[in-house]
Design a protein around this motif. Structure first.
Motif, short mmCIF file in Angstrom:
data_model
loop_
_atom_site.label_atom_id
_atom_site.label_comp_id
_atom_site.label_asym_id
_atom_site.label_seq_id
_atom_site.Cartn_x
_atom_site.Cartn_y
_atom_site.Cartn_z
N GLU A 14 8.03 45.76 6.16
CA GLU A 14 7.05 46.74 7.04
C GLU A 14 8.05 47.45 7.96
OE1 GLU A 14 4.04 47.81 7.06
OE2 GLU A 14 3.36 46.85 5.37
N ARG A 15 9.22 46.90 8.38
CA ARG A 15 9.85 47.51 9.59
C ARG A 15 10.76 48.38 8.56
NH1 ARG A 15 13.29 43.24 10.80
NH2 ARG A 15 11.51 42.49 11.98
N ALA A 16 11.29 48.10 7.45
CA ALA A 16 12.21 49.18 6.72
C ALA A 16 11.50 50.35 6.44
CB ALA A 16 12.96 48.28 5.48
N LEU A 17 10.10 50.05 5.93
CA LEU A 17 9.40 51.32 5.54
C LEU A 17 8.96 52.01 7.00
CD1 LEU A 17 6.75 49.52 3.24
CD2 LEU A 17 8.44 51.41 2.67
N ALA A 18 8.76 51.57 8.14
CA ALA A 18 8.59 52.35 9.13
C ALA A 18 9.71 53.04 9.61
CB ALA A 18 7.91 51.37 10.43
N GLY A 20 11.97 54.02 7.80
CA GLY A 20 12.34 54.85 6.73
C GLY A 20 13.72 54.48 5.99
N ASN A 21 13.95 53.20 6.11
CA ASN A 21 15.07 52.58 5.45
C ASN A 21 14.72 52.17 3.97
OD1 ASN A 21 16.98 52.94 7.67
ND2 ASN A 21 16.05 51.13 8.66
N PRO A 22 15.69 51.85 3.32
CA PRO A 22 15.55 51.48 2.10
C PRO A 22 15.04 49.84 1.89
CG PRO A 22 17.80 51.51 2.11
CD PRO A 22 17.31 52.27 3.41
N THR A 23 14.13 49.67 0.96
CA THR A 23 13.69 48.12 0.88
C THR A 23 14.23 47.18 -0.28
OG1 THR A 23 11.85 48.62 -0.27
CG2 THR A 23 11.43 48.50 2.04
N PHE A 24 14.53 46.28 -0.28
CA PHE A 24 15.22 45.17 -1.36
C PHE A 24 14.29 45.63 -2.66
CE2 PHE A 24 16.19 41.19 -3.64
CZ PHE A 24 17.54 41.72 -3.62
N TRP A 25 12.84 45.49 -2.53
CA TRP A 25 12.16 45.63 -3.83
C TRP A 25 11.60 46.90 -3.51
CZ3 TRP A 25 11.93 40.62 -2.12
CH2 TRP A 25 12.57 39.55 -2.94
N SER A 26 11.28 47.85 -4.39
CA SER A 26 10.48 49.18 -4.42
C SER A 26 9.32 49.22 -4.09
CB SER A 26 11.08 50.11 -5.55
OG SER A 26 10.40 49.27 -6.56
#
Length: 51
Positions: A14-18, A20-26
């Motif tokens: 959630e932090r990465a999505l908020a 705008g960073n890439p996430t480990f799983w898409s």
């Protein structure tokens, strides 16, 4: 440990999505699959036998 993995992995995603960073799983589906794999690995890990 399983509860900690669920909370931590969801919070990290959630932090990465908020931010705008890439996430480990898409996708969330891939995240859930990764969690299940982690649980199975943890549950099947060898234990130390008492001497």
């Amino acid at each position: 440990m399983a509860r900690h993995l669920i909370v931590q992995m969801c919070a990290d995603r959630e932090r990465a999505l908020a931010d705008g960073n890439p996430t480990f799983w898409s996708t969330w589906h891939d995240t859930a699959t990764g969690l299940i794999d982690a649980f199975v690995g943890m549950w099947q890990a060898p234990v130390t036998e008492e001497a």
